[in-house]
Design a protein around this motif. Structure first.
Motif, PDB file in Angstrom:
ATOM      1  N   ASN A  48       0.821  -1.195   0.000  1.00 52.65           N
ATOM      2  CA  ASN A  48       0.000   0.000   0.000  1.00 52.65           C
ATOM      3  C   ASN A  48       0.863   1.256   0.000  1.00 52.65           C
ATOM      4  O   ASN A  48       0.596   2.209  -0.749  1.00 52.65           O
ATOM      5  CB  ASN A  48      -0.909  -0.009   1.233  1.00 52.65           C
ATOM      6  CG  ASN A  48      -1.836   1.180   1.282  1.00 52.65           C
ATOM      7  OD1 ASN A  48      -2.631   1.410   0.392  1.00 52.65           O
ATOM      8  ND2 ASN A  48      -1.725   1.965   2.349  1.00 52.65           N
ATOM      9  N   THR A  49       1.911   1.268   0.811  1.00 52.20           N
ATOM     10  CA  THR A  49       2.801   2.427   0.870  1.00 52.20           C
ATOM     11  C   THR A  49       3.451   2.682  -0.481  1.00 52.20           C
ATOM     12  O   THR A  49       3.535   3.824  -0.947  1.00 52.20           O
ATOM     13  CB  THR A  49       3.878   2.224   1.941  1.00 52.20           C
ATOM     14  OG1 THR A  49       3.254   2.088   3.223  1.00 52.20           O
ATOM     15  CG2 THR A  49       4.841   3.407   1.990  1.00 52.20           C
ATOM     16  N   VAL A  50       3.923   1.613  -1.126  1.00 49.59           N
ATOM     17  CA  VAL A  50       4.548   1.751  -2.442  1.00 49.59           C
ATOM     18  C   VAL A  50       3.544   2.290  -3.462  1.00 49.59           C
ATOM     19  O   VAL A  50       3.825   3.225  -4.213  1.00 49.59           O
ATOM     20  CB  VAL A  50       5.133   0.400  -2.918  1.00 49.59           C
ATOM     21  CG1 VAL A  50       5.614   0.503  -4.369  1.00 49.59           C
ATOM     22  CG2 VAL A  50       6.275  -0.034  -2.017  1.00 49.59           C
ATOM     23  N   GLY A  51       2.345   1.733  -3.489  1.00 43.53           N
ATOM     24  CA  GLY A  51       1.336   2.163  -4.449  1.00 43.53           C
ATOM     25  C   GLY A  51       0.861   3.583  -4.214  1.00 43.53           C
ATOM     26  O   GLY A  51       0.597   4.326  -5.176  1.00 43.53           O
ATOM     27  N   MET A  52       0.773   4.001  -2.945  1.00 44.10           N
ATOM     28  CA  MET A  52       0.238   5.322  -2.630  1.00 44.10           C
ATOM     29  C   MET A  52       1.187   6.459  -2.964  1.00 44.10           C
ATOM     30  O   MET A  52       0.786   7.626  -2.932  1.00 44.10           O
ATOM     31  CB  MET A  52      -0.144   5.388  -1.150  1.00 44.10           C
ATOM     32  CG  MET A  52      -1.418   4.627  -0.792  1.00 44.10           C
ATOM     33  SD  MET A  52      -2.904   5.262  -1.636  1.00 44.10           S
ATOM     34  CE  MET A  52      -3.078   4.062  -2.953  1.00 44.10           C
ATOM     35  N   VAL A  53       2.440   6.141  -3.291  1.00 47.84           N
ATOM     36  CA  VAL A  53       3.346   7.189  -3.777  1.00 47.84           C
ATOM     37  C   VAL A  53       2.744   7.883  -4.997  1.00 47.84           C
ATOM     38  O   VAL A  53       2.902   9.094  -5.193  1.00 47.84           O
ATOM     39  CB  VAL A  53       4.726   6.586  -4.131  1.00 47.84           C
ATOM     40  CG1 VAL A  53       5.606   7.626  -4.833  1.00 47.84           C
ATOM     41  CG2 VAL A  53       5.425   6.073  -2.871  1.00 47.84           C
ATOM     42  N   GLY A  85       9.732   9.584   7.109  1.00 48.57           N
ATOM     43  CA  GLY A  85       9.375   8.382   6.360  1.00 48.57           C
ATOM     44  C   GLY A  85      10.384   7.271   6.534  1.00 48.57           C
ATOM     45  O   GLY A  85      10.022   6.095   6.660  1.00 48.57           O
ATOM     46  N   VAL A  86      11.675   7.633   6.563  1.00 48.00           N
ATOM     47  CA  VAL A  86      12.729   6.635   6.787  1.00 48.00           C
ATOM     48  C   VAL A  86      12.576   5.998   8.165  1.00 48.00           C
ATOM     49  O   VAL A  86      12.629   4.766   8.309  1.00 48.00           O
ATOM     50  CB  VAL A  86      14.124   7.284   6.649  1.00 48.00           C
ATOM     51  CG1 VAL A  86      15.211   6.323   7.125  1.00 48.00           C
ATOM     52  CG2 VAL A  86      14.378   7.685   5.210  1.00 48.00           C
ATOM     53  N   LEU A 184       7.370   7.868  -0.366  1.00 48.22           N
ATOM     54  CA  LEU A 184       8.403   7.531  -1.339  1.00 48.22           C
ATOM     55  C   LEU A 184       9.646   6.971  -0.669  1.00 48.22           C
ATOM     56  O   LEU A 184      10.168   5.927  -1.078  1.00 48.22           O
ATOM     57  CB  LEU A 184       8.758   8.768  -2.165  1.00 48.22           C
ATOM     58  CG  LEU A 184       9.895   8.589  -3.180  1.00 48.22           C
ATOM     59  CD1 LEU A 184       9.547   7.510  -4.196  1.00 48.22           C
ATOM     60  CD2 LEU A 184      10.203   9.915  -3.867  1.00 48.22           C
ATOM     61  N   VAL A 185      10.131   7.660   0.365  1.00 47.04           N
ATOM     62  CA  VAL A 185      11.354   7.172   1.009  1.00 47.04           C
ATOM     63  C   VAL A 185      11.088   5.861   1.748  1.00 47.04           C
ATOM     64  O   VAL A 185      11.947   4.971   1.785  1.00 47.04           O
ATOM     65  CB  VAL A 185      11.950   8.235   1.954  1.00 47.04           C
ATOM     66  CG1 VAL A 185      12.399   9.459   1.179  1.00 47.04           C
ATOM     67  CG2 VAL A 185      10.986   8.635   3.052  1.00 47.04           C
ATOM     68  N   ALA A 186       9.884   5.730   2.339  1.00 49.40           N
ATOM     69  CA  ALA A 186       9.528   4.458   2.968  1.00 49.40           C
ATOM     70  C   ALA A 186       9.434   3.353   1.925  1.00 49.40           C
ATOM     71  O   ALA A 186       9.892   2.219   2.146  1.00 49.40           O
ATOM     72  CB  ALA A 186       8.205   4.587   3.727  1.00 49.40           C
ATOM     73  N   ALA A 187       8.871   3.686   0.768  1.00 49.66           N
ATOM     74  CA  ALA A 187       8.713   2.700  -0.304  1.00 49.66           C
ATOM     75  C   ALA A 187      10.061   2.200  -0.803  1.00 49.66           C
ATOM     76  O   ALA A 187      10.208   1.013  -1.148  1.00 49.66           O
ATOM     77  CB  ALA A 187       7.920   3.301  -1.460  1.00 49.66           C
ATOM     78  N   ILE A 188      11.063   3.083  -0.846  1.00 53.79           N
ATOM     79  CA  ILE A 188      12.399   2.649  -1.268  1.00 53.79           C
ATOM     80  C   ILE A 188      12.942   1.601  -0.311  1.00 53.79           C
ATOM     81  O   ILE A 188      13.499   0.576  -0.724  1.00 53.79           O
ATOM     82  CB  ILE A 188      13.346   3.863  -1.356  1.00 53.79           C
ATOM     83  CG1 ILE A 188      12.909   4.784  -2.496  1.00 53.79           C
ATOM     84  CG2 ILE A 188      14.795   3.409  -1.561  1.00 53.79           C
ATOM     85  CD1 ILE A 188      13.648   6.115  -2.528  1.00 53.79           C
ATOM     86  N   GLY A 189      12.759   1.848   0.991  1.00 53.01           N
ATOM     87  CA  GLY A 189      13.190   0.858   1.983  1.00 53.01           C
ATOM     88  C   GLY A 189      12.423  -0.442   1.861  1.00 53.01           C
ATOM     89  O   GLY A 189      13.011  -1.536   1.934  1.00 53.01           O
TER      90      GLY A 189
END
Length: 245
Positions: A48-53, A85-86, A184-189
């Motif tokens: 969900n976090t990745v998609g919500m970017v 976010g990180v 976005l930064v959470a999604a990268i992780g």
């Protein structure tokens, strides 16, 4: 993942993106949709976090010029959102989530009440703006957004409507932009270390981008008072839903 599941997630992503921009409660639609196609809670959360970017990207593509006059403080807020976010992503991946999730309904409820009481709270503050407190608030909300996210948009709205003199329109854009950075930064992780379901994330992102794109013009035609009261009431409903789950 079947074609029907993919299409359902695209549709859910669109409404999540639109609702997320307008009310700040995208996860109320997107997270249950991911659970419904069989993802586990953690996989659904990171997917969900990745998609919500894409919500922030869609909204920024259609309203980014509205932030052009925000000045250097926008860079400070963006840096605070990225750092938060990180931290939120790290907490999700390595920490124990029980205690934090227990207070989430109360955080969302307090933010919803603050949105409902915003005119009175701003009247008490007068013309004052709490410039030093805003980056701290942005960081704290971004930690929550990177960690779980449901209702993070409501908390961002409350922060900007009470701590600054921004209008509902501008607060909505700022909320979407900063939450997008935190995501976005959470999604990268999560992309590196988390159990992201990439096909579901793609489907969610396609719908969410379209929903985010439609968000700014939709907010423009809704009277600010109607929008504020709606966000507050829905936020209380979300807090109750989170408390029961």
């Amino acid at each position: 993942m079947s074609l029907l599941d993919f299409l359902l997630i695209v549709v859910a992503g669109f409404f999540a993106g639109l609702i997320g921009f307008i009310t700040g409660m995208a996860s109320l639609v997107s997270y249950p949709a991911l659970l419904a196609i069989g993802l586990g809670p953690v996989a659904a959360n990171v997917t969900n976090t990745v998609g919500m970017v894409a919500v922030g990207l869609g909204a920024l593509a259609n309203s980014g010029r509205a932030l052009a006059d925000t000045g250097p403080k926008l860079r400070r807020w963006a840096a605070a959102a990225a750092l938060g976010g990180v931290v939120g992503a790290v907490l999700l991946l390595v920490g124990s989530d029980g205690a934090f999730e227990a207070i989430v309904p109360y955080l969302v409820a307090m933010a919803a009440i603050a949105v409902l009481l915003q005119p009175k709270l701003r009247a008490l503050a007068g013309e004052a703006e709490f410039a030093r407190a805003v980056p701290i608030g942005v960081f704290a909300v971004a930690v929550y957004g990177g960690y779980f996210g449901a209702g993070a948009g409501v908390i961002f709205l409350a922060l900007f409507l009470i701590s600054t003199s921004e209008s509902m329109w501008r607060a909505s854009i700022l909320k979407s932009f900063l939450l997008g950075i935190a995501n976005l930064v959470a999604a990268i992780g999560f992309a590196i270390f988390g159990p992201v379901h990439w096909l579901a994330a793609l489907a969610m992102a396609i719908g969410a981008f379209a929903g985010g794109w439609c968000g700014p013009p939709t907010v423009k035609v809704i009277p600010p008072q109607v929008l504020r009261i709606s966000v507050g009431i829905l936020g209380l409903g979300l807090a109750g839903w989170l408390g029961l789950h």
